[in-house]
Write a protein that holds these residues in place. Structure first.
Motif, PDB file in Angstrom:
ATOM      1  N   VAL A  18      87.876  72.322 100.081  1.00  0.00           N
ATOM      2  CA  VAL A  18      88.857  72.260  98.062  1.00  0.00           C
ATOM      3  C   VAL A  18      89.302  72.767  97.934  1.00  0.00           C
ATOM      4  CG1 VAL A  18      87.467  72.953  95.856  1.00  0.00           C
ATOM      5  CG2 VAL A  18      86.066  71.756  97.692  1.00  0.00           C
ATOM      6  N   GLY A  19      90.232  73.748  98.220  1.00  0.00           N
ATOM      7  CA  GLY A  19      91.316  74.562  98.039  1.00  0.00           C
ATOM      8  C   GLY A  19      91.980  73.692  98.364  1.00  0.00           C
ATOM      9  N   VAL A  20      92.788  72.701  99.949  1.00  0.00           N
ATOM     10  CA  VAL A  20      93.189  72.005 100.071  1.00  0.00           C
ATOM     11  C   VAL A  20      93.609  71.172  98.920  1.00  0.00           C
ATOM     12  CG1 VAL A  20      94.542  70.203 102.287  1.00  0.00           C
ATOM     13  CG2 VAL A  20      93.010  72.355 102.732  1.00  0.00           C
ATOM     14  N   VAL A  21      92.440  70.351  98.424  1.00  0.00           N
ATOM     15  CA  VAL A  21      92.383  68.952  98.005  1.00  0.00           C
ATOM     16  C   VAL A  21      93.174  69.876  96.368  1.00  0.00           C
ATOM     17  CG1 VAL A  21      90.458  68.415  95.703  1.00  0.00           C
ATOM     18  CG2 VAL A  21      90.360  67.654  98.258  1.00  0.00           C
ATOM     19  N   GLY A  22      92.937  70.431  95.580  1.00  0.00           N
ATOM     20  CA  GLY A  22      93.904  71.526  94.630  1.00  0.00           C
ATOM     21  C   GLY A  22      95.274  71.598  95.396  1.00  0.00           C
ATOM     22  N   LEU A  23      95.737  71.981  96.377  1.00  0.00           N
ATOM     23  CA  LEU A  23      96.861  71.705  97.038  1.00  0.00           C
ATOM     24  C   LEU A  23      97.566  70.599  97.348  1.00  0.00           C
ATOM     25  CD1 LEU A  23      97.425  74.761  99.406  1.00  0.00           C
ATOM     26  CD2 LEU A  23      98.326  75.171  97.555  1.00  0.00           C
TER      27      LEU A  23
ATOM     28  N   MET B 181      73.078  72.356  94.052  1.00  0.00           N
ATOM     29  CA  MET B 181      74.549  72.590  93.304  1.00  0.00           C
ATOM     30  C   MET B 181      75.571  71.385  93.653  1.00  0.00           C
ATOM     31  SD  MET B 181      74.736  76.068  94.932  1.00  0.00           S
ATOM     32  CE  MET B 181      74.058  77.732  95.011  1.00  0.00           C
ATOM     33  N   MET B 182      75.239  70.014  94.074  1.00  0.00           N
ATOM     34  CA  MET B 182      75.613  69.323  93.760  1.00  0.00           C
ATOM     35  C   MET B 182      77.174  68.943  92.647  1.00  0.00           C
ATOM     36  SD  MET B 182      77.004  67.249  96.258  1.00  0.00           S
ATOM     37  CE  MET B 182      75.237  67.517  97.147  1.00  0.00           C
ATOM     38  N   GLY B 183      76.728  68.766  91.274  1.00  0.00           N
ATOM     39  CA  GLY B 183      77.169  68.539  90.444  1.00  0.00           C
ATOM     40  C   GLY B 183      77.739  69.841  89.756  1.00  0.00           C
ATOM     41  N   ARG B 184      77.631  71.585  90.263  1.00  0.00           N
ATOM     42  CA  ARG B 184      78.421  72.370  90.130  1.00  0.00           C
ATOM     43  C   ARG B 184      79.847  72.066  90.901  1.00  0.00           C
ATOM     44  NH1 ARG B 184      73.890  76.931  89.918  1.00  0.00           N
ATOM     45  NH2 ARG B 184      72.587  74.830  91.054  1.00  0.00           N
ATOM     46  N   VAL B 185      79.605  72.203  92.082  1.00  0.00           N
ATOM     47  CA  VAL B 185      80.803  71.928  93.171  1.00  0.00           C
ATOM     48  C   VAL B 185      82.168  71.239  92.486  1.00  0.00           C
ATOM     49  CG1 VAL B 185      81.199  72.422  95.839  1.00  0.00           C
ATOM     50  CG2 VAL B 185      79.094  73.327  95.318  1.00  0.00           C
ATOM     51  N   THR B 186      81.593  70.108  92.454  1.00  0.00           N
ATOM     52  CA  THR B 186      81.815  68.556  91.915  1.00  0.00           C
ATOM     53  C   THR B 186      82.714  69.033  90.716  1.00  0.00           C
ATOM     54  OG1 THR B 186      79.990  66.934  92.701  1.00  0.00           O
ATOM     55  CG2 THR B 186      81.863  66.222  91.571  1.00  0.00           C
ATOM     56  N   SER B 187      82.060  69.709  89.621  1.00  0.00           N
ATOM     57  CA  SER B 187      83.319  69.669  89.048  1.00  0.00           C
ATOM     58  C   SER B 187      83.741  70.639  89.748  1.00  0.00           C
ATOM     59  CB  SER B 187      81.473  70.529  87.677  1.00  0.00           C
ATOM     60  OG  SER B 187      81.195  69.208  87.150  1.00  0.00           O
ATOM     61  N   ALA B 188      83.875  71.444  89.887  1.00  0.00           N
ATOM     62  CA  ALA B 188      84.420  73.118  90.406  1.00  0.00           C
ATOM     63  C   ALA B 188      85.755  72.094  90.987  1.00  0.00           C
ATOM     64  CB  ALA B 188      83.626  74.102  91.461  1.00  0.00           C
ATOM     65  N   HIS B 189      85.545  71.176  91.863  1.00  0.00           N
ATOM     66  CA  HIS B 189      86.353  71.019  92.246  1.00  0.00           C
ATOM     67  C   HIS B 189      87.123  69.887  91.454  1.00  0.00           C
ATOM     68  CE1 HIS B 189      86.971  66.339  93.864  1.00  0.00           C
ATOM     69  NE2 HIS B 189      87.988  67.211  94.629  1.00  0.00           N
ATOM     70  N   ARG B 190      86.695  68.825  90.760  1.00  0.00           N
ATOM     71  CA  ARG B 190      88.059  67.900  89.710  1.00  0.00           C
ATOM     72  C   ARG B 190      88.575  69.414  88.924  1.00  0.00           C
ATOM     73  NH1 ARG B 190      87.929  63.787  91.434  1.00  0.00           N
ATOM     74  NH2 ARG B 190      85.853  62.441  90.930  1.00  0.00           N
ATOM     75  N   VAL B 191      88.022  70.508  88.232  1.00  0.00           N
ATOM     76  CA  VAL B 191      88.573  71.185  87.544  1.00  0.00           C
ATOM     77  C   VAL B 191      90.075  71.664  88.190  1.00  0.00           C
ATOM     78  CG1 VAL B 191      88.344  73.720  87.050  1.00  0.00           C
ATOM     79  CG2 VAL B 191      86.438  72.415  86.235  1.00  0.00           C
ATOM     80  N   LEU B 192      89.598  72.793  89.245  1.00  0.00           N
ATOM     81  CA  LEU B 192      90.344  72.692  90.586  1.00  0.00           C
ATOM     82  C   LEU B 192      91.602  71.505  90.606  1.00  0.00           C
ATOM     83  CD1 LEU B 192      91.611  75.080  92.306  1.00  0.00           C
ATOM     84  CD2 LEU B 192      91.125  73.762  94.156  1.00  0.00           C
ATOM     85  N   ALA B 193      91.931  70.325  91.347  1.00  0.00           N
ATOM     86  CA  ALA B 193      92.561  69.440  91.420  1.00  0.00           C
ATOM     87  C   ALA B 193      93.062  69.059  89.963  1.00  0.00           C
ATOM     88  CB  ALA B 193      92.125  68.010  91.896  1.00  0.00           C
ATOM     89  N   TRP B 194      92.175  69.129  88.514  1.00  0.00           N
ATOM     90  CA  TRP B 194      93.389  67.985  87.286  1.00  0.00           C
ATOM     91  C   TRP B 194      93.239  69.337  87.489  1.00  0.00           C
ATOM     92  CZ3 TRP B 194      93.531  63.387  84.929  1.00  0.00           C
ATOM     93  CH2 TRP B 194      92.617  62.298  85.894  1.00  0.00           C
ATOM     94  N   GLY B 195      93.323  70.933  87.374  1.00  0.00           N
ATOM     95  CA  GLY B 195      94.374  72.154  86.351  1.00  0.00           C
ATOM     96  C   GLY B 195      95.864  72.329  86.784  1.00  0.00           C
ATOM     97  N   LEU B 196      95.721  71.617  88.856  1.00  0.00           N
ATOM     98  CA  LEU B 196      96.637  72.185  89.394  1.00  0.00           C
ATOM     99  C   LEU B 196      98.238  70.799  89.269  1.00  0.00           C
ATOM    100  CD1 LEU B 196      95.387  73.435  92.795  1.00  0.00           C
ATOM    101  CD2 LEU B 196      96.858  74.854  90.345  1.00  0.00           C
ATOM    102  N   MET B 197      97.541  69.831  88.706  1.00  0.00           N
ATOM    103  CA  MET B 197      97.945  68.758  88.983  1.00  0.00           C
ATOM    104  C   MET B 197      98.930  69.080  87.766  1.00  0.00           C
ATOM    105  SD  MET B 197      95.509  65.580  89.216  1.00  0.00           S
ATOM    106  CE  MET B 197      96.429  64.197  89.399  1.00  0.00           C
ATOM    107  N   PRO B 198      99.184  69.091  86.211  1.00  0.00           N
ATOM    108  CA  PRO B 198     100.194  69.182  85.432  1.00  0.00           C
ATOM    109  C   PRO B 198     100.586  70.213  85.420  1.00  0.00           C
ATOM    110  CG  PRO B 198      97.673  69.478  84.964  1.00  0.00           C
ATOM    111  CD  PRO B 198      97.378  69.258  86.139  1.00  0.00           C
ATOM    112  N   LEU B 199     100.018  71.736  86.000  1.00  0.00           N
ATOM    113  CA  LEU B 199     101.273  72.171  86.476  1.00  0.00           C
ATOM    114  C   LEU B 199     102.212  72.166  87.746  1.00  0.00           C
ATOM    115  CD1 LEU B 199     101.845  75.601  87.321  1.00  0.00           C
ATOM    116  CD2 LEU B 199     100.049  75.551  88.630  1.00  0.00           C
ATOM    117  N   GLY B 200     101.730  71.496  88.651  1.00  0.00           N
ATOM    118  CA  GLY B 200     103.298  70.322  89.281  1.00  0.00           C
ATOM    119  C   GLY B 200     103.980  69.986  89.046  1.00  0.00           C
ATOM    120  N   ALA B 201     103.344  68.502  88.243  1.00  0.00           N
ATOM    121  CA  ALA B 201     104.193  68.184  87.327  1.00  0.00           C
ATOM    122  C   ALA B 201     105.148  69.202  86.738  1.00  0.00           C
ATOM    123  CB  ALA B 201     103.607  67.126  86.736  1.00  0.00           C
ATOM    124  N   GLY B 202     104.276  69.816  85.886  1.00  0.00           N
ATOM    125  CA  GLY B 202     105.437  70.595  84.959  1.00  0.00           C
ATOM    126  C   GLY B 202     106.404  71.793  85.768  1.00  0.00           C
ATOM    127  N   MET B 203     106.466  71.971  86.978  1.00  0.00           N
ATOM    128  CA  MET B 203     106.803  72.488  88.263  1.00  0.00           C
ATOM    129  C   MET B 203     108.401  71.966  88.259  1.00  0.00           C
ATOM    130  SD  MET B 203     104.491  74.914  89.823  1.00  0.00           S
ATOM    131  CE  MET B 203     105.216  75.211  91.226  1.00  0.00           C
TER     132      MET B 203
END
Length: 413
Positions: free
Chosen positions: A234-239, A350-372
């Motif tokens: 999940v961390g690599v997905v976010g990066l 826990m599938m729903g919670r982990v899937t959502s955490a994965h999405r939050v990480l990915a979607w949360g970092l994408m605007p940051l990358g674009a903004g940087m």
């Protein structure tokens, strides 16, 4: 299982060739097409109707915000509720919202507050539908076929969101913009009806749901952070999301100014990315079976890094299209196999919670990358941002390699 013969029931409903998975895939195809039409038509209609860049930006933000605000509690609720009982209302709700939006647009009465509200509500419902669909994917495909199942999901999603949906929106928008959203509503209606035809026997096991939502969210996040292999995936997905969004944000300007492409040729680069992703969706499972899931995931990150680097280093005719194809193949292979391994490493309750955490990480970092990307390109150059992203993806592959190699051998089955 409701059958007295679990082995026979498994042969009937489990696997990518089973009735349950095929029906789920049909609904994913319909909603991917709907999302592709909406992703193209909603910002375009906002731009045409308001002629205001702030309004266009506000609608884009309204589409992303639910993934940051709603996704985690949505995942916890999905872990409590039946998947079909979540998907059918979510698809039906999105059908109603898009029908209302089509009506407003047809009547010429779709002001900015309506566009903002519809964007937020559609993405909010999607947070529930996405988590429930991912949980149902695991239970319909079975653990041994997760790579194949995710490959099919990624394939139809790529066609719907990146190719067929935008093309349909382009054709319909010039005729009547309201038809774009009417088509979207029809797709969601089909998805709701077809989801009801997925056999109930494939519903995953649910938790008791006796604790508060906040406690269950913390439990899911705590498990993700404690489990080393899952945390790595999940961390690599976010990066990767951070870095590729930075590349995407600056690549158009780089293609125009440094590669000398015409404005009309730039969208074809994204088509090449989609084609690379489509190839990956068909080959990732076979590659995983031949070489092992962890090894192929490492190789996919290396291929992605090489594709990004080639965008700047190989300035020959046609090289940009090849670089985007390679990027799509690397990212697509990673997405298929990382999703399969994330699902395999996550307990079913826990599938729903982990899937959502994965999405939050990915979607949360994408605007940051674009903004940087913009300020970094202004301070250095677009080429420096692109090469820097390539190097960082390569470094990510190097440091994550030990954990990825240690992934379950089931990923290579």
């Amino acid at each position: 299982m409701t059958s007295t013969s679990d082995g026979v029931e498994d042969r009937i409903v489990r696997g990518v060739r089973g009735r349950a998975f095929r029906r789920l895939l049909a609904t994913w195809t319909a909603t991917s097409m709907a999302d592709g039409v909406r992703a193209a038509a909603l910002p375009l209609y906002t731009a045409v109707s308001t002629r205001d860049p702030l309004s266009v930006s506000a609608v884009a933000v309204a589409e992303v915000v639910p993934w940051l605000l709603i996704a985690l509690p949505a995942g916890a609720l999905v872990d409590r509720l039946p998947c079909r009982g979540t998907l059918i209302p979510a698809h039906s709700f999105r059908c109603v919202v898009t029908l209302l939006l089509a009506g407003f647009i047809h009547a010429g009465a779709a002001p900015l507050p309506v566009l903002l509200g519809c964007a937020f509500l559609l993405s909010g419902a999607e947070t529930f539908a996405d988590s429930a669909a991912q949980s149902l994917l695991v239970s319909t495909a079975g653990e041994s076929e997760l790579e194949r199942a995710n490959g099919r999901f990624v394939g139809v999603e790529t066609v719907g969101v990146e190719i067929a949906g935008p093309l349909a929106a382009a054709g319909l928008f010039g005729w009547r913009p309201a038809l774009c959203f009417a088509l979207t509503a029809v797709a969601f209606a089909f998805a709701a009806v077809w989801t009801s035809r997925v056999p109930g026997e494939v519903e995953p096991v649910r938790g008791a749901g006796s604790r508060s939502i906040a406690v269950e969210i913390r439990e899911g996040m705590g498990f993700l952070l404690r489990q080393h292999a899952l945390r790595t995936v999940v961390g690599v997905v976010g990066l990767v999301a951070l870095l590729t969004s930075a590349v995407n944000a600056i690549a158009v300007l780089f293609a125009l100014e440094s590669l000398g492409l015409s404005p009309g040729a730039v969208p074809t680069l994204l088509v090449c990315t989609a084609l690379g992703t489509l190839l990956a969706s068909r080959t990732a499972s076979a590659l995983s079976g031949r070489f092992g899931g962890g090894a192929v995931m490492i190789a996919a990150l290396v291929v992605l890094a090489l594709g990004i680097a080639a965008l700047d280093l190989v300035r020959l005719p046609g090289a940009a299209w090849l670089a985007y194809f390679v990027m799509g193949f690397g990212a697509g292979t990673w997405n298929v196999l990382s999703a399969a391994n994330r699902q395999r490493l996550t307990p079913r309750p826990m599938m729903g919670r982990v899937t959502s955490a994965h999405r939050v990480l990915a979607w949360g970092l994408m605007p940051l990358g674009a903004g940087m990307a913009g300020p970094l390109a202004e301070f250095t150059s677009p080429a420096a941002v692109i090469l820097g992203a390539a190097v960082l993806v390569g470094v990510t592959a190097l440091f994550s390699a030990p954990a990825l190699r240690a992934l379950s051998p089931l990923g290579a089955e």
